[in-house]
Design a protein around this motif. Structure first.
Motif, short mmCIF file in Angstrom:
data_model
loop_
_atom_site.label_atom_id
_atom_site.label_comp_id
_atom_site.label_asym_id
_atom_site.label_seq_id
_atom_site.Cartn_x
_atom_site.Cartn_y
_atom_site.Cartn_z
N VAL A 19 0.84 -1.20 0.00
CA VAL A 19 0.00 0.00 0.00
C VAL A 19 0.88 1.25 0.00
O VAL A 19 0.66 2.19 -0.78
N ARG A 20 1.89 1.28 0.86
CA ARG A 20 2.80 2.43 0.90
C ARG A 20 3.55 2.59 -0.42
O ARG A 20 3.75 3.71 -0.91
N TYR A 21 3.97 1.46 -1.00
CA TYR A 21 4.75 1.51 -2.24
C TYR A 21 3.90 2.08 -3.37
O TYR A 21 4.37 2.92 -4.15
N TRP A 22 2.67 1.60 -3.50
CA TRP A 22 1.75 2.12 -4.52
C TRP A 22 1.54 3.62 -4.35
O TRP A 22 1.65 4.39 -5.31
N ASN A 23 1.22 4.02 -3.13
CA ASN A 23 0.93 5.43 -2.87
C ASN A 23 2.12 6.32 -3.21
O ASN A 23 1.96 7.43 -3.74
N LYS A 24 3.33 5.85 -2.92
CA LYS A 24 4.52 6.64 -3.18
C LYS A 24 4.85 6.68 -4.67
O LYS A 24 5.15 7.75 -5.23
N GLN A 25 4.79 5.51 -5.34
CA GLN A 25 5.17 5.44 -6.75
C GLN A 25 4.20 6.17 -7.66
O GLN A 25 4.59 6.79 -8.65
N LEU A 26 2.90 6.10 -7.35
CA LEU A 26 1.89 6.68 -8.21
C LEU A 26 1.37 8.02 -7.69
O LEU A 26 0.52 8.65 -8.33
N ASN A 27 1.84 8.39 -6.51
CA ASN A 27 1.46 9.68 -5.92
C ASN A 27 -0.05 9.80 -5.74
O ASN A 27 -0.63 10.88 -5.93
N ARG A 28 -0.67 8.70 -5.42
CA ARG A 28 -2.10 8.70 -5.08
C ARG A 28 -2.39 7.43 -4.28
O ARG A 28 -1.67 6.44 -4.39
N GLU A 29 -3.44 7.47 -3.49
CA GLU A 29 -3.77 6.32 -2.65
C GLU A 29 -4.44 5.22 -3.47
O GLU A 29 -5.28 5.50 -4.33
N ILE A 30 -4.07 4.00 -3.15
CA ILE A 30 -4.72 2.86 -3.81
C ILE A 30 -6.14 2.73 -3.26
O ILE A 30 -6.36 2.84 -2.04
N PRO A 31 -7.15 2.52 -4.09
CA PRO A 31 -8.52 2.35 -3.58
C PRO A 31 -8.61 1.16 -2.62
O PRO A 31 -7.94 0.13 -2.81
N LYS A 32 -9.39 1.31 -1.60
CA LYS A 32 -9.49 0.27 -0.57
C LYS A 32 -9.99 -1.06 -1.13
O LYS A 32 -9.73 -2.12 -0.55
N THR A 33 -10.76 -1.01 -2.23
CA THR A 33 -11.32 -2.25 -2.79
C THR A 33 -10.59 -2.69 -4.05
O THR A 33 -11.11 -3.50 -4.81
N HIS A 34 -9.39 -2.18 -4.30
CA HIS A 34 -8.68 -2.55 -5.52
C HIS A 34 -8.37 -4.05 -5.53
O HIS A 34 -7.88 -4.60 -4.55
N PHE A 35 -8.69 -4.70 -6.66
CA PHE A 35 -8.56 -6.15 -6.73
C PHE A 35 -7.11 -6.62 -6.55
O PHE A 35 -6.86 -7.76 -6.11
#
Length: 610
Positions: free
Chosen positions: A25-41
């Motif tokens: 979750v932290r890696y996604w948020n940092k790399q894409l500069n946005r939060e991953i949706p809570k229900t992302h598959f």
């Protein structure tokens, strides 16, 4: 510090910040500069290991000692591993009915038994990974019958080994009926099966029918047998990419009778090898009727078949009447034999006869000389587009319009459920065919085992050089997948997949349609699963595509039942002319665009909509 997120369909939960899932979750948020949706598959595929287990298994991996705790590692990390079967020295002299059994080692079972019967009915049915070993089963028995009915039917990855089965048996019979029916990856080994037996016949009826991508090996089957009748009826019928290897089958046997009826009928790309089959045999009678009839391509290799035999009689009737031509090779066939009679009636094309015996062989109505009615019959089989091009598997872009009713193929994922590994653990496990010895040790894969083959197949595909213009990478962690997608598309990306399997194998109605990126021609990264102990994806760049999302409706009630993702390939010029899309839609490479749904657990990465 706590990280809050939820899995698909779950409410938010508090996550330990040191778990693999929280790390991603932290890696996604940092790399894409946005939060991953809570229900992302994608979150459902991240390793489920706890922080404590993750640290413990990382330490073992760093020390190359994961094998010492493999069962615990496989269970905790949600991996695909074969069970370890300990040898069994039990003897069973009485008749036994095995029902609802799973993962057993049958050693010395029925050895020396007289008369009676053993029944395996509904054995290992509808399970995921099945490993059974039959060693020295019914050895030196007399008049004993073995029945395998609905064995491992509807299961996923099946591995059975029959080693010295019914060796030196007298009389009796073995019956394999509906064996491994509709199995995903059947791997079967018959080694020294019925060796030195006397009149112990075997019947394989509907054996591995409708199976997918398996391998059967018959090594030294019926060797030195006397009067052993074996019958293969509808063997591999309707299967997809089946491989069969008959090595030393019936070698130096006396009066053997083997019948192959509708063997590999209507299959897709079957590969069959008959090596030293019937070599040195006496008065053997072999019949191949409708062998590989109406199959799609495929390959058969007959090497030293009936070589040096005495008075062998072989009949090939309607052999290789494929609607898409395959390849047959006969090397040293019947060479040095005495008084053999070999007949080919209505035989297919693309055949090579090398060092073939010139005497006692007749060819009748080879495919080039079929009459008009027979030719029309073969062409009609091909015009049905074959069962392997499932209705709705490929379609044109114009079908993605609201109100269109169309068939939806079976998009259900056929692979065993697995999870990614944490990136730090993955980095400590080799991923190379040159390191297969270490991998076999780690995952408890025996020499020449199915698991060894599975791993080598995946490694071979991952190590294959990319096609012209292709960028590819195999990934075993969520972080690695994200890195590859951003390296191709940039950091403004997202992954999409079809929401569920609802509507599969039925007619559906297209609801609201949305063009991703406004319908612009773009490129994407497609990721497809490979069978491996942990979740492994083969990801590659796909140029010149359009991607769509569409509500999928029940055509009768018009209620929404699914939300699909479809990709349309606009440039098909590099595709093979025999690609299933052209069999289904007509036309050829570069002349039409081809669309398909993203299947369950596959995904496509595209530039995210703003």
């Amino acid at each position: 510090m706590q990280v809050a997120f939820g899995g698909a369909g779950d409410s938010s939960v508090s996550e330990n910040p040191f778990t693999p899932k929280a790390s991603f979750v932290r890696y996604w948020n940092k790399q894409l500069n946005r939060e991953i949706p809570k229900t992302h598959f994608l979150l459902s595929k991240v390793s489920p290991l706890t922080a404590v287990d993750s640290a413990s298994f990382f330490k073992l991996a760093a020390q190359n000692h994961l094998d010492s705790r493999l069962p615990s590692f496989c269970s905790s990390a949600k991996l695909f591993c074969f069970p370890d079967l300990s040898p069994s020295l039990e003897k069973h002299s009485k008749d036994v009915n095995f029902a609802v059994y799973l993962d057993k080692n049958f050693t010395n079972y029925g050895s020396g038994g007289v008369a009676g019967a053993d029944t395996f009915k509904n054995y290992s049915e509808n399970d995921n990974v099945i490993v059974d070993t039959f060693r020295r089963y019914s050895r030196e028995s007399t008049g004993r019958k073995e029945k395998f009915s609905n064995y491992a039917s509807g299961s996923n990855v099946v591995d059975q080994s029959f080693n010295t089965y019914a060796a030196a048996a007298t009389g009796g019979s073995g019956d394999f009926n509906n064996y491994n029916h509709e199995v995903n990856v059947p791997n079967l080994k018959f080694t020294s099966y019925s060796d030195d037996s006397n009149g112990h016949g075997q019947t394989f009826t509907r054996y591995t029918e409708d199976a997918n991508a398996g391998q059967q090996s018959f090594s030294n089957y019926g060797k030195n047998g006397n009067g052993v009748p074996n019958e293969f009826d509808s063997y591999g019928n309707g299967s997809n990419v089946m491989g069969s290897d008959f090595s030393g089958y019936g070698k130096t046997a006396n009066g053997a009778q083997d019948t192959f009826t509708s063997y590999a009928f209507n299959t897709n790309n079957p590969v069959n090898g008959f090596k030293s089959y019937g070599e040195g045999g006496n008065a053997a009678v072999d019949s191949f009727s409708s062998y590989r009839d109406q199959a799609n391509v495929g390959e058969s290799n007959f090497q030293s078949y009936a070589k040096g035999g005495n008075a062998a009689e072989v009949d090939f009737s309607s052999y290789g009447q494929s609607f898409n031509e395959g390849t047959e090779k006969f090397t040293g066939y019947g060479k040095g034999a005495n008084g053999q009679s070999i007949g080919f009636k209505i035989y297919g094309k693309n055949t090579t006869f090398k060092d073939y015996a010139k005497q006692g062989v007749t060819f009748k109505r080879y495919n080039e000389s079929l009459n008009s009615a027979e030719t029309a019959q073969v062409k009609a089989a091909g015009s049905r587009a074959n069962k392997w091009v499932e209705p709705g598997k490929f379609f044109r872009e114009k079908m993605l319009k609201q109100g269109i009713v169309m068939p939806m193929p079976d998009i259900k994922d056929k692979m065993p459920a697995r999870s990614f590994l944490p990136r730090n653990i993955l980095s400590k496990i080799p991923f190379s065919s040159s390191k297969i010895g270490e991998l076999k040790k780690t995952f408890h894969a025996a020499d020449n085992s199915s698991l060894e083959t599975i791993m080598l197949d995946a490694l071979k595909e991952c190590e294959r050089a990319p096609s012209p213009g292709e960028t590819k990478r195999c990934v075993g962690s969520a972080e690695d997948m994200l890195d590859f997608a951003t390296s191709v598309l940039g950091r403004n990306v997202d992954a999409r997949t079809t929401e569920s399997v609802n509507g599969s194998k039925n007619n559906i109605k297209i609801g609201a349609v949305r063009k991703i990126n406004g319908g612009k021609v773009t490129k994407s990264v497609s990721c497809h699963q490979s069978l491996y102990p942990y979740l492994l994806y083969y990801c590659h760049s796909v140029p010149k595509v359009r991607v769509y999302e569409a509500d999928i409706l029940d055509p009768n009630t018009e209620k929404k039942i699914n939300h699909g993702v479809a990709i349309c390939h606009l440039d098909t010029s590099s595709w093979s002319s025999g690609h299933g899309a052209f069999l289904a839609l007509g036309s050829g490479p570069g002349r039409i665009e081809v669309c398909h749904w993203i299947f369950e657990n596959d995904m496509t990465w595209t530039i995210a909509d703003s």
